[in-house]
Design a protein around this motif. Sequence first.
Motif, PDB file in Angstrom:
ATOM      1  N   VAL A 274     -12.145  56.845  73.454  1.00 48.54           N
ATOM      2  CA  VAL A 274     -11.205  57.021  72.740  1.00 48.54           C
ATOM      3  C   VAL A 274     -10.014  58.122  72.957  1.00 48.54           C
ATOM      4  CG1 VAL A 274      -9.453  57.449  70.930  1.00 48.54           C
ATOM      5  CG2 VAL A 274     -11.371  55.652  70.808  1.00 48.54           C
ATOM      6  N   ALA A 275      -8.685  58.495  73.393  1.00 44.25           N
ATOM      7  CA  ALA A 275      -8.532  59.538  74.331  1.00 44.25           C
ATOM      8  C   ALA A 275      -7.675  60.376  73.489  1.00 44.25           C
ATOM      9  CB  ALA A 275      -8.143  59.827  76.065  1.00 44.25           C
ATOM     10  N   GLY A 276      -7.355  61.375  72.597  1.00 43.82           N
ATOM     11  CA  GLY A 276      -6.163  61.882  72.041  1.00 43.82           C
ATOM     12  C   GLY A 276      -5.855  62.772  73.003  1.00 43.82           C
ATOM     13  N   PHE A 277      -4.062  62.982  72.226  1.00 46.41           N
ATOM     14  CA  PHE A 277      -2.893  63.954  73.829  1.00 46.41           C
ATOM     15  C   PHE A 277      -2.339  64.995  71.921  1.00 46.41           C
ATOM     16  CE2 PHE A 277      -3.912  60.677  76.611  1.00 46.41           C
ATOM     17  CZ  PHE A 277      -3.866  61.287  77.811  1.00 46.41           C
ATOM     18  N   GLY A 278      -3.473  65.271  70.680  1.00 49.99           N
ATOM     19  CA  GLY A 278      -2.314  65.871  70.445  1.00 49.99           C
ATOM     20  C   GLY A 278      -0.742  65.073  69.230  1.00 49.99           C
ATOM     21  N   GLY A 279      -1.330  65.877  68.180  1.00 51.49           N
ATOM     22  CA  GLY A 279      -0.127  65.737  66.936  1.00 51.49           C
ATOM     23  C   GLY A 279      -0.869  65.570  66.227  1.00 51.49           C
TER      24      GLY A 279
ATOM     25  N   GLY B 259     -18.957  56.188  65.972  1.00 52.49           N
ATOM     26  CA  GLY B 259     -19.957  56.965  67.045  1.00 52.49           C
ATOM     27  C   GLY B 259     -19.242  56.942  68.016  1.00 52.49           C
ATOM     28  N   THR B 260     -17.865  56.209  68.253  1.00 53.29           N
ATOM     29  CA  THR B 260     -17.015  55.627  70.128  1.00 53.29           C
ATOM     30  C   THR B 260     -17.059  57.122  70.447  1.00 53.29           C
ATOM     31  OG1 THR B 260     -15.649  53.521  68.919  1.00 53.29           O
ATOM     32  CG2 THR B 260     -15.056  54.820  70.573  1.00 53.29           C
ATOM     33  N   PRO B 261     -17.054  57.524  71.754  1.00 55.68           N
ATOM     34  CA  PRO B 261     -17.118  58.377  72.442  1.00 55.68           C
ATOM     35  C   PRO B 261     -15.411  58.759  72.717  1.00 55.68           C
ATOM     36  CG  PRO B 261     -18.397  57.222  73.952  1.00 55.68           C
ATOM     37  CD  PRO B 261     -17.934  55.966  72.516  1.00 55.68           C
ATOM     38  N   SER B 262     -15.301  60.259  72.817  1.00 54.62           N
ATOM     39  CA  SER B 262     -13.633  60.501  72.509  1.00 54.62           C
ATOM     40  C   SER B 262     -13.767  61.953  73.496  1.00 54.62           C
ATOM     41  CB  SER B 262     -13.343  60.512  71.392  1.00 54.62           C
ATOM     42  OG  SER B 262     -14.291  62.050  70.466  1.00 54.62           O
ATOM     43  N   ILE B 263     -12.599  61.707  74.129  1.00 52.49           N
ATOM     44  CA  ILE B 263     -12.250  62.895  74.751  1.00 52.49           C
ATOM     45  C   ILE B 263     -10.321  63.450  74.172  1.00 52.49           C
ATOM     46  CG2 ILE B 263     -10.940  63.629  76.961  1.00 52.49           C
ATOM     47  CD1 ILE B 263     -11.905  61.632  78.337  1.00 52.49           C
ATOM     48  N   LEU B 264     -10.618  64.645  73.912  1.00 48.86           N
ATOM     49  CA  LEU B 264      -8.735  65.519  73.553  1.00 48.86           C
ATOM     50  C   LEU B 264      -8.822  66.351  74.822  1.00 48.86           C
ATOM     51  CD1 LEU B 264      -8.324  65.287  70.411  1.00 48.86           C
ATOM     52  CD2 LEU B 264      -9.284  67.826  70.714  1.00 48.86           C
ATOM     53  N   HIS B 265      -6.944  66.005  74.584  1.00 50.89           N
ATOM     54  CA  HIS B 265      -6.764  66.892  75.851  1.00 50.89           C
ATOM     55  C   HIS B 265      -5.447  67.880  75.080  1.00 50.89           C
ATOM     56  CE1 HIS B 265      -3.374  67.493  79.087  1.00 50.89           C
ATOM     57  NE2 HIS B 265      -4.291  67.117  79.574  1.00 50.89           N
ATOM     58  N   GLU B 266      -5.591  69.072  75.355  1.00 47.22           N
ATOM     59  CA  GLU B 266      -4.759  70.341  75.445  1.00 47.22           C
ATOM     60  C   GLU B 266      -4.151  70.753  75.825  1.00 47.22           C
ATOM     61  OE1 GLU B 266      -2.557  71.993  73.350  1.00 47.22           O
ATOM     62  OE2 GLU B 266      -3.916  71.400  71.542  1.00 47.22           O
ATOM     63  N   ALA B 267      -2.499  69.977  75.867  1.00 47.86           N
ATOM     64  CA  ALA B 267      -1.688  69.687  76.598  1.00 47.86           C
ATOM     65  C   ALA B 267      -1.193  72.068  77.177  1.00 47.86           C
ATOM     66  CB  ALA B 267      -0.621  69.472  76.436  1.00 47.86           C
ATOM     67  N   ASN B 268      -1.237  72.510  76.196  1.00 50.94           N
ATOM     68  CA  ASN B 268      -0.799  74.311  76.030  1.00 50.94           C
ATOM     69  C   ASN B 268      -1.806  74.673  76.711  1.00 50.94           C
ATOM     70  OD1 ASN B 268       2.378  72.939  74.383  1.00 50.94           O
ATOM     71  ND2 ASN B 268       0.846  72.297  73.302  1.00 50.94           N
ATOM     72  N   GLY B 269      -1.308  76.740  75.774  1.00 52.96           N
ATOM     73  CA  GLY B 269      -2.227  77.382  76.822  1.00 52.96           C
ATOM     74  C   GLY B 269      -2.552  77.465  74.896  1.00 52.96           C
TER      75      GLY B 269
ATOM     76  N   MET C 190      -4.072  75.974  71.676  1.00 55.67           N
ATOM     77  CA  MET C 190      -4.697  74.822  71.366  1.00 55.67           C
ATOM     78  C   MET C 190      -4.284  74.497  69.890  1.00 55.67           C
ATOM     79  SD  MET C 190      -8.724  73.767  70.646  1.00 55.67           S
ATOM     80  CE  MET C 190      -9.270  73.067  72.025  1.00 55.67           C
ATOM     81  N   GLY C 191      -3.533  73.663  69.266  1.00 58.21           N
ATOM     82  CA  GLY C 191      -2.428  72.562  68.381  1.00 58.21           C
ATOM     83  C   GLY C 191      -4.128  72.426  66.970  1.00 58.21           C
ATOM     84  N   ARG C 192      -3.352  72.784  65.872  1.00 58.10           N
ATOM     85  CA  ARG C 192      -4.135  73.030  64.900  1.00 58.10           C
ATOM     86  C   ARG C 192      -4.539  71.198  64.832  1.00 58.10           C
ATOM     87  NH1 ARG C 192       1.109  73.773  60.681  1.00 58.10           N
ATOM     88  NH2 ARG C 192       2.120  73.302  62.747  1.00 58.10           N
ATOM     89  N   ALA C 193      -4.575  70.006  64.903  1.00 56.04           N
ATOM     90  CA  ALA C 193      -4.584  69.480  64.936  1.00 56.04           C
ATOM     91  C   ALA C 193      -5.897  69.451  65.583  1.00 56.04           C
ATOM     92  CB  ALA C 193      -4.257  67.608  64.826  1.00 56.04           C
TER      93      ALA C 193
ATOM     94  N   ILE D  78       4.176  78.518  65.157  1.00 57.95           N
ATOM     95  CA  ILE D  78       3.545  79.301  64.855  1.00 57.95           C
ATOM     96  C   ILE D  78       1.798  79.375  64.943  1.00 57.95           C
ATOM     97  CG2 ILE D  78       0.439  78.942  63.031  1.00 57.95           C
ATOM     98  CD1 ILE D  78       2.187  77.079  61.155  1.00 57.95           C
ATOM     99  N   ASP D  79       1.466  78.883  66.124  1.00 55.57           N
ATOM    100  CA  ASP D  79       0.616  79.454  67.546  1.00 55.57           C
ATOM    101  C   ASP D  79       0.958  79.431  68.669  1.00 55.57           C
ATOM    102  OD1 ASP D  79      -1.413  77.924  65.940  1.00 55.57           O
ATOM    103  OD2 ASP D  79      -0.499  75.966  66.843  1.00 55.57           O
ATOM    104  N   GLN D  80       2.798  79.839  67.799  1.00 52.30           N
ATOM    105  CA  GLN D  80       3.603  80.161  69.381  1.00 52.30           C
ATOM    106  C   GLN D  80       3.109  79.685  70.841  1.00 52.30           C
ATOM    107  OE1 GLN D  80       6.052  82.277  69.981  1.00 52.30           O
ATOM    108  NE2 GLN D  80       6.249  81.318  68.081  1.00 52.30           N
ATOM    109  N   ASP D  81       2.931  78.334  71.609  1.00 60.11           N
ATOM    110  CA  ASP D  81       2.111  78.045  71.767  1.00 60.11           C
ATOM    111  C   ASP D  81       3.272  77.358  73.814  1.00 60.11           C
ATOM    112  OD1 ASP D  81       3.949  76.004  70.152  1.00 60.11           O
ATOM    113  OD2 ASP D  81       3.275  74.398  71.421  1.00 60.11           O
ATOM    114  N   GLN D  82       4.891  77.567  72.857  1.00 60.59           N
ATOM    115  CA  GLN D  82       5.848  77.438  74.370  1.00 60.59           C
ATOM    116  C   GLN D  82       5.624  78.750  74.537  1.00 60.59           C
ATOM    117  OE1 GLN D  82       9.280  76.015  73.849  1.00 60.59           O
ATOM    118  NE2 GLN D  82       9.002  73.948  72.962  1.00 60.59           N
TER     119      GLN D  82
END
Length: 368
Positions: A95-100, A114-124, A126-129, A290-294
Amino acid sequence: MNKTVLLTAGGTGGHLFPAQALSSELARRGWTVELATDERADKYGTEFPARKVHIIASETIRGRNPIALLKTAVSLLRGTIQARSVIRQLKPDVVAGFGGYPTFPPMFAARLTGTPSILHEANGVMGRANKMLAKGVSAIATSVPLGDLPADLASKVTETGNPVRDAVLDAAELPFDAPRPDGEFKLLVFGGSQGARFFSDLVPPAIELLPPDIRARLRIVQQCRTEDMERVQKVYTDLGVAAECAPFFQDLPQRIAQAHLVFCRSGASSVSELSVLGRPSILVPLPGAIDQDQASNAKVLEKVGGAWPIRQADLHPERLAKEIERFMSAPEMLTEAARNAKSVAKPDAVKRLADLVEEIAQNQGERP
């Protein structure tokens, strides 16, 4: 043997576009792809390249009102139950997640099953979720270095870059064509996948302040929210400025490639696409985040001289008019910025991320 991946992404372009890029790449490698998201996913002009799209209940955490928090918790619980049912039926290898927040139920359900998973963080930043999910995933993919992370998270990180869609890679073959003195000047304005009223309020009065001979050179393409489009188009028509306004441009990568200057927000996808395409830009980070990601994203291009970030609070029609006139008279500066933007591009990000997905699937969630 055919492998299966469940992608999950929030319903904005910044989350969906990288997921769309990975879906296309994995499909080319023979994977079966399904998507879990929310009801906003069908607003971007093209059908997501997946065998099936699952609409999962979710809710964003807003404020601290106890009743609102309870409603959010109930929605996320319901989504987790739905997502767990999908995972049990689909039995994905990864399972691969892209945030939000729409990614929270499927990613948490992956952990529960117990499924393997990957998280992708696009911003500089890391988002709250993603912060809430990070400890439970097999691997974390990042677009840029995230700075100081706890050791248990840092050991999971692979910097892949932010995947861009096939349409972006195709448009990247177009070289930057600098504006000619007294020739037409192509200005592209957009506010992210959901548009931005701020740009509709700012740009037309700025254009009105320009001298007539400068206005005559302009060719404007501007994304506007539906409710703003008529008034924005009317200003340009009354000024005699060639302009095309629409709520969403399905061929936006091609339009970025054709632009002499881009004026936009600095969401992760926008910054990634500007670098891969190699186009100069004025970036306006979304204020109040909140995170000033942009703001962090914008610095990636600012540091190499590929973009000029300006705080929204510092922008007014007079300032923007001066900036536009300055760039229109300096084609060599735009050419250099285009070259600089391209210097930090990661056009192979989608291949790197697909490699990571296959690695995690091969090792059943364990990093070698």
